[in-house]
Structure formats: structure tokens, C-alpha cells
Write a protein that holds these residues in place. Structure first.
Motif, PDB file in Angstrom:
ATOM      1  N   LEU A  31      -4.523  11.042  -3.175  1.00  0.00           N
ATOM      2  CA  LEU A  31      -4.160  10.069  -4.208  1.00  0.00           C
ATOM      3  C   LEU A  31      -2.874   9.342  -3.850  1.00  0.00           C
ATOM      4  O   LEU A  31      -2.732   8.135  -4.099  1.00  0.00           O
ATOM      5  N   ARG A  32      -1.932  10.062  -3.242  1.00  0.00           N
ATOM      6  CA  ARG A  32      -0.680   9.425  -2.815  1.00  0.00           C
ATOM      7  C   ARG A  32      -0.959   8.388  -1.728  1.00  0.00           C
ATOM      8  O   ARG A  32      -0.415   7.282  -1.751  1.00  0.00           O
ATOM      9  N   LYS A  33      -1.836   8.740  -0.777  1.00  0.00           N
ATOM     10  CA  LYS A  33      -2.178   7.808   0.301  1.00  0.00           C
ATOM     11  C   LYS A  33      -2.838   6.548  -0.240  1.00  0.00           C
ATOM     12  O   LYS A  33      -2.613   5.445   0.254  1.00  0.00           O
ATOM     13  N   GLN A  34      -3.665   6.727  -1.273  1.00  0.00           N
ATOM     14  CA  GLN A  34      -4.355   5.579  -1.857  1.00  0.00           C
ATOM     15  C   GLN A  34      -3.382   4.608  -2.507  1.00  0.00           C
ATOM     16  O   GLN A  34      -3.705   3.429  -2.678  1.00  0.00           O
ATOM     17  N   ARG A  35      -2.209   5.115  -2.874  1.00  0.00           N
ATOM     18  CA  ARG A  35      -1.219   4.272  -3.561  1.00  0.00           C
ATOM     19  C   ARG A  35       0.036   4.057  -2.726  1.00  0.00           C
ATOM     20  O   ARG A  35       1.086   3.687  -3.250  1.00  0.00           O
ATOM     21  N   ARG A  36      -0.056   4.263  -1.420  1.00  0.00           N
ATOM     22  CA  ARG A  36       1.101   4.070  -0.556  1.00  0.00           C
ATOM     23  C   ARG A  36       1.426   2.581  -0.409  1.00  0.00           C
ATOM     24  O   ARG A  36       0.548   1.720  -0.525  1.00  0.00           O
ATOM     25  N   THR A  37       2.660   2.315  -0.161  1.00  0.00           N
ATOM     26  CA  THR A  37       3.111   0.947   0.106  1.00  0.00           C
ATOM     27  C   THR A  37       3.644   0.897   1.535  1.00  0.00           C
ATOM     28  O   THR A  37       3.918   1.935   2.151  1.00  0.00           O
ATOM     29  N   PHE A  38       3.813  -0.321   2.058  1.00  0.00           N
ATOM     30  CA  PHE A  38       4.257  -0.472   3.442  1.00  0.00           C
ATOM     31  C   PHE A  38       5.446  -1.426   3.498  1.00  0.00           C
ATOM     32  O   PHE A  38       5.524  -2.401   2.753  1.00  0.00           O
ATOM     33  N   LYS A  63       1.659  -7.091  17.007  1.00  0.00           N
ATOM     34  CA  LYS A  63       2.143  -8.255  16.251  1.00  0.00           C
ATOM     35  C   LYS A  63       2.996  -7.858  15.038  1.00  0.00           C
ATOM     36  O   LYS A  63       3.875  -8.612  14.627  1.00  0.00           O
ATOM     37  N   LYS A  64       2.697  -6.694  14.470  1.00  0.00           N
ATOM     38  CA  LYS A  64       3.441  -6.266  13.273  1.00  0.00           C
ATOM     39  C   LYS A  64       3.319  -4.749  13.137  1.00  0.00           C
ATOM     40  O   LYS A  64       2.277  -4.167  13.458  1.00  0.00           O
ATOM     41  N   VAL A  65       4.393  -4.123  12.673  1.00  0.00           N
ATOM     42  CA  VAL A  65       4.360  -2.681  12.424  1.00  0.00           C
ATOM     43  C   VAL A  65       5.094  -2.387  11.121  1.00  0.00           C
ATOM     44  O   VAL A  65       6.205  -2.864  10.893  1.00  0.00           O
ATOM     45  N   GLU A  66       4.427  -1.623  10.264  1.00  0.00           N
ATOM     46  CA  GLU A  66       4.983  -1.293   8.939  1.00  0.00           C
ATOM     47  C   GLU A  66       4.926   0.209   8.730  1.00  0.00           C
ATOM     48  O   GLU A  66       3.931   0.860   9.067  1.00  0.00           O
ATOM     49  N   SER A  67       5.982   0.742   8.172  1.00  0.00           N
ATOM     50  CA  SER A  67       6.008   2.178   7.846  1.00  0.00           C
ATOM     51  C   SER A  67       5.429   2.401   6.453  1.00  0.00           C
ATOM     52  O   SER A  67       5.531   1.545   5.576  1.00  0.00           O
ATOM     53  N   ALA A  68       4.813   3.568   6.278  1.00  0.00           N
ATOM     54  CA  ALA A  68       4.191   3.900   4.993  1.00  0.00           C
ATOM     55  C   ALA A  68       5.187   4.609   4.087  1.00  0.00           C
ATOM     56  O   ALA A  68       5.979   5.437   4.539  1.00  0.00           O
ATOM     57  N   ASN A  69       5.136   4.270   2.825  1.00  0.00           N
ATOM     58  CA  ASN A  69       5.959   4.938   1.821  1.00  0.00           C
ATOM     59  C   ASN A  69       5.041   5.514   0.750  1.00  0.00           C
ATOM     60  O   ASN A  69       4.322   4.773   0.066  1.00  0.00           O
ATOM     61  N   LEU A  70       5.036   6.838   0.647  1.00  0.00           N
ATOM     62  CA  LEU A  70       4.179   7.513  -0.330  1.00  0.00           C
ATOM     63  C   LEU A  70       4.923   7.672  -1.647  1.00  0.00           C
ATOM     64  O   LEU A  70       6.120   7.981  -1.663  1.00  0.00           O
ATOM     65  N   PRO A  71       4.239   7.473  -2.773  1.00  0.00           N
ATOM     66  CA  PRO A  71       4.900   7.667  -4.073  1.00  0.00           C
ATOM     67  C   PRO A  71       5.247   9.133  -4.298  1.00  0.00           C
ATOM     68  O   PRO A  71       4.562  10.029  -3.779  1.00  0.00           O
ATOM     69  N   GLU A  72       6.292   9.368  -5.051  1.00  0.00           N
ATOM     70  CA  GLU A  72       6.665  10.732  -5.403  1.00  0.00           C
ATOM     71  C   GLU A  72       5.612  11.334  -6.333  1.00  0.00           C
ATOM     72  O   GLU A  72       4.937  10.623  -7.092  1.00  0.00           O
ATOM     73  N   VAL A  73       5.503  12.659  -6.247  1.00  0.00           N
ATOM     74  CA  VAL A  73       4.596  13.364  -7.156  1.00  0.00           C
ATOM     75  C   VAL A  73       5.381  13.617  -8.442  1.00  0.00           C
ATOM     76  O   VAL A  73       6.155  14.580  -8.548  1.00  0.00           O
ATOM     77  N   ASP A  74       5.201  12.734  -9.424  1.00  0.00           N
ATOM     78  CA  ASP A  74       5.942  12.845 -10.676  1.00  0.00           C
ATOM     79  C   ASP A  74       5.140  12.218 -11.810  1.00  0.00           C
ATOM     80  O   ASP A  74       3.967  11.839 -11.633  1.00  0.00           O
ATOM     81  N   GLY A  75       5.755  12.097 -12.937  1.00  0.00           N
ATOM     82  CA  GLY A  75       5.076  11.540 -14.095  1.00  0.00           C
ATOM     83  C   GLY A  75       4.627  10.111 -13.888  1.00  0.00           C
ATOM     84  O   GLY A  75       3.603   9.681 -14.431  1.00  0.00           O
ATOM     85  N   ALA A  76       5.398   9.358 -13.098  1.00  0.00           N
ATOM     86  CA  ALA A  76       5.039   7.956 -12.849  1.00  0.00           C
ATOM     87  C   ALA A  76       3.715   7.863 -12.092  1.00  0.00           C
ATOM     88  O   ALA A  76       2.882   6.987 -12.374  1.00  0.00           O
ATOM     89  N   LEU A  77       3.500   8.765 -11.121  1.00  0.00           N
ATOM     90  CA  LEU A  77       2.232   8.780 -10.391  1.00  0.00           C
ATOM     91  C   LEU A  77       1.088   9.132 -11.332  1.00  0.00           C
ATOM     92  O   LEU A  77       0.022   8.487 -11.307  1.00  0.00           O
TER      93      LEU A  77
END
Length: 436
Positions: A144-151, A240-254
Motif C-alpha cells: 500500500l505504501r508503494k502504491q502511494r509513493r511519490t518521486f 534522461k531522468k532519475v527520481e528517488s522514491a519517497n514512501l509515506p509514513e505508516v500513520d493515521g494520514a496513510l
């Protein structure tokens, strides 16, 4: 009407039907007179066409219809009187000899077999069991965290790492020649997710923005692209482009973003457990149903009606052609598909259907209304608006027939498990779910 019944071989039977010629002609005349009242023909007013003209124009087709109707009725009556359970459609042909003033027909057909089921207490089977573990919940949380990751863009001098999202230009050649699908620009994928072949991901790891690299890639022999399967290609790739993944914290917001009523970590894990337990229940039921059915078949003795097997074969082949058509195969409806490919499957389905039907009949295992209602409500419970789902099921007879069939199979499964010698085997959650 005189009727005789002969046994030809195993399930094949023959009925000889005789029909009075006078009765057939009387019905033909009656239908022609009825037709004459409404038929329209050039040169005649409606309802005023002479009978001999009507008979000349329509006599053959009306006679054919009457013969089909009369013979069909005679066959149904004879089979009913003889208490025969007919499988498939009869092959009806006119006899070479007929009594004076009669027409005789031979109907060759199959009957459903006698199904003998041995004492199920002699059967042994292994029922499987699995539990939803904390590790399974942890893994689902990560999904679920991966599904909502940002880059976010990496620094220009940073090398590509696993979980990074990259955009690349690439071109591949085999023996110096380009090949279909071997070239792309600004192609995006996430390193380590398995979207690309292992050699491709290995080549991209560690590359920096703007860098180009050449490497060899060996396509597997079973690669889906038949033109390149088993061959080795030379690739040129540019980052051409490289982006790092940022996973959301496991908390109430998730939890809140996932629509969990109790927006907390505990609420999130509780909701995941509930959903996983529902999925485990259905998968266990399916696996144990298959085990019970296979065990049931070992206790049954019966002959298979050839007509039923052929009908099932036709359905399987038609389904295969529809699948080919959906995949874009040209002239899929004309593709020759040998019966032998699906014959074992067709025979297994027919055998299981007959055995299950006999067990249901002999032990009153039909789906009860309250069971059907409970199953529909259980299916609907996982949706946001269960009442709408329940109405959707009850609004279509075919959907309800499917539910009834599932409930009946569940009854059969429970019956077999209650009678057989059952041992229990515990398997892991990942094994049940088909995960590595």
C-alpha cells in the motif's frame, strides 16, 4: 404409436417410432388451410388463394415442419414412457421399411449413466489450512505504501539505485539490425520492480544523468516476443531522468488516505487483517473444494455420454477461439483446434458434473434459499454500498444461478469432508496466495 427400445452399446439406445400417414397428412392439410387465410400472392386477393396453389408453393416446407414436430413429440413421449433420461439430441432417420399406412423412424441417442459412488468414509484426503500472520499484514502495508509513493528528482551526480524511477532512451540491435520493439524514447520504469529484464536493470544501476552505456542482453528462450526469443541483442541506453522514491509514513494520514474509518495505524492493520482473512477464506474454500472433488471422483464409477463430452468440447473450443480473437489473432474463428487438446478437460468436467449431480440428488444437497441469501450478503459485504450489490445480484437470473451453483458445490464439499478420513495440512500465507 408403437414403440420399441433397443440397447446398442453402453449408454447408446435406439427407439423405433411409427406414425400414421393419415395423421400426418391431416395436420399438413390443417396448417395449409390456416396459411391460406393469410398468405399473400400476386394475382390473388388476401385469403382467396386456391388451396392447390398454396399446397404447391408451401406444401413441402409445411410437410417438413409437421414431420419434425410429430416425430419430436413422439420421441419425447416414448422416452418419457420408457423413463429414459436422454443425454444430448437424438439422431433421427426414416426407416427403410414401414408398416402399411405408417411411417417409421429410428432414433439413436444416449442416456445418462447410472452413477455409483462408493462409501465416502473409505476416502482419505488432506485439507489445507492457513492463517493471516503479522508478517502478511506487514507485507500488505508495504504494498500500500508503494502504491502511494511519490518521486523527487535526484541530484545530477547521483547514481541510479533500486526503487528509483528512471526515464531512458534505448535502442537494441541483433546482428547489427534493429528489431521491432527494440527502440524507445523517454521510457519510464522503476528499477528493481521487475518490469525490465535483469540484464537491463543491471546496466542502468549506478548510471548518472546524461550518461550513455552499451551492453549485451540475452533474451530468454521463452520470451513473449518470438522474433527475439533466445537471441542476444546489443543495447545502447541513455539516462534522461532519475527520481528517488519517497514512501509515506505508516500513520493515521496513510489510513485516512485509504478510506479507513478508524484513521490510525491500528485501524489500518485491522482493516487489512479483515480483508486478508476474507481472501484467505475464499482461497482455502476453493483449494479444499478442488481436493474434495478430486477425492469424490476416485470413489465414483460411471460411463460418459459421448454427446455430453462433445458438447463440452465444443464449448471449450469456442471459448479458446474467443480468447484468441480477444488477443488480436487474425481469423481466430477459423483457427483449427484439435479435439484432443481439450478432450481430457471436457471428460473431467462431464464426469464431475454427473457425479456431483448424483450426490446432490441422493443427499438433498441443493442450495437452500437462506444459503443463497447469506452467500450474496457475504459477497456484498466487502463493497462500499452492500445494498446496491445485493440488488445487482438479485436483478439478474443468470447471476443468481451462478450463486446457486457455488452454494451447491460448497454443500457437496462440506458433505465429502464430513464423511471422508480428513487430515489437515497447514501451509504458509504466501504459499496459499501463490507468492514467493
Amino acid at each position: 404409436m408403437a414403440v420399441t427400445v433397443e440397447t446398442l452399446e453402453k449408454l447408446e439406445r435406439k427407439i423405433t417410432l411409427t406414425l400414421p400417414v393419415g395423421a400426418i397428412q391431416t395436420e399438413v392439410d390443417s396448417r395449409l388451410r390456416k396459411l391460406a387465410r393469410t398468405v399473400k400472392m400476386d394475382g390473388f386477393r388476401p385469403g382467396k388463394v386456391p388451396m392447390n396453389v398454396v399446397a404447391q408453393r408451401y406444401g413441402y416446407s409445411v410437410h417438413y415442419e409437421v414431420m419434425n414436430d410429430k416425430v419430436g413429440q413422439a420421441f419425447a413421449t416414448a422416452a418419457n414412457e420408457a423413463e429414459l433420461r436422454v443425454a444430448g439430441q437424438p439422431r433421427i432417420t426414416e426407416s427403410e421399411t414401414s408398416p402399411e399406412g405408417q411411417m417409421a423412424f429410428d432414433a439413436i441417442f444416449e442416456v445418462f449413466p447410472e452413477v455409483k459412488i462408493a462409501d465416502l468414509s473409505n476416502a482419505s484426503l488432506e485439507k489445507i489450512h492457513a492463517e493471516v500472520t503479522e508478517a502478511a499484514i506487514d507485507k500488505t502495508v508495504e504494498i500500500l505504501r508503494k502504491q502511494r509513493r511519490t518521486f523527487a528528482l535526484r541530484p545530477k551526480d547521483a547514481g541510479v539505485q533500486d526503487t528509483d524511477r528512471v526515464a531512458v532512451d534505448f535502442e537494441g540491435k541483433i546482428d547489427g539490425e534493429p528489431f521491432p520493439g527494440g527502440k524507445a524514447e523517454d521510457f519510464q520504469f522503476i528499477v528493481g520492480d521487475g518490469q525490465m529484464l535483469k540484464e537491463f536493470e543491471e546496466a542502468v544501476r549506478g548510471m548518472k544523468l546524461g550518461e550513455s552505456k552499451t551492453f549485451q542482453l540475452a533474451f530468454p528462450a521463452d520470451y513473449h516476443g518470438q522474433d527475439v526469443a533466445g537471441k542476444t541483442a546489443d543495447f545502447l541506453v541513455t539516462l534522461k531522468k532519475v527520481e528517488s522514491a519517497n514512501l509515506p509514513e505508516v500513520d493515521g494520514a496513510l489510513a485516512k488516505s485509504l478510506g479507513i474509518a478508524e484513521a490510525s495505524v491500528e485501524g489500518l492493520r485491522s482493516d487489512i487483517r479483515k480483508n486478508l482473512e476474507r481472501e484467505v477464506k475464499y482461497r482455502l474454500l476453493a483449494r479444499n473444494k478442488q481436493i474434495a472433488m478430486e477425492s469424490l471422483l476416485t470413489q465414483a464409477v460411471l460411463d460418459l455420454p459421448k454427446s455430453s463430452v462433445q458438447a463440452e468440447l465444443d464449448r471449450l473450443i469456442e471459448s479458446a477461439r474467443a480468447d484468441l480473437k480477444q488477443r488480436g489473432i487474425k481469423d481466430a474463428d477459423k483457427t483449427p483446434i484439435p479435439d484432443d487438446i481439450f478432450r481430457p478437460q471436457a471428460e473431467q468436467r462431464v464426469r464431475l458434473g454427473l457425479v456431483v449431480a448424483e450426490l446432490v440428488r441422493a443427499n438433498a444437497l441443493q442450495a437452500k434459499p437462506e444459503q443463497i441469501k447469506a452467500h450474496v450478503e457475504e459477497l456484498a459485504a466487502s463493497y462500499e454500498k452492500p445494498a446496491d450489490v445485493i440488488r445487482w445480484y438479485y436483478g439478474d437470473n443468470r447471476r443468481m444461478a451462478e450463486v446457486e451453483g457455488i452454494v451447491m458445490e460448497n454443500n457437496v464439499t462440506e458433505f465429502v469432508l464430513s464423511k471422508a478420513k480428513v487430515s489437515e495440512k497447514t501451509i504458509s500465507f504466501d504459499e496459499l496466495m501463490g507468492q514467493n
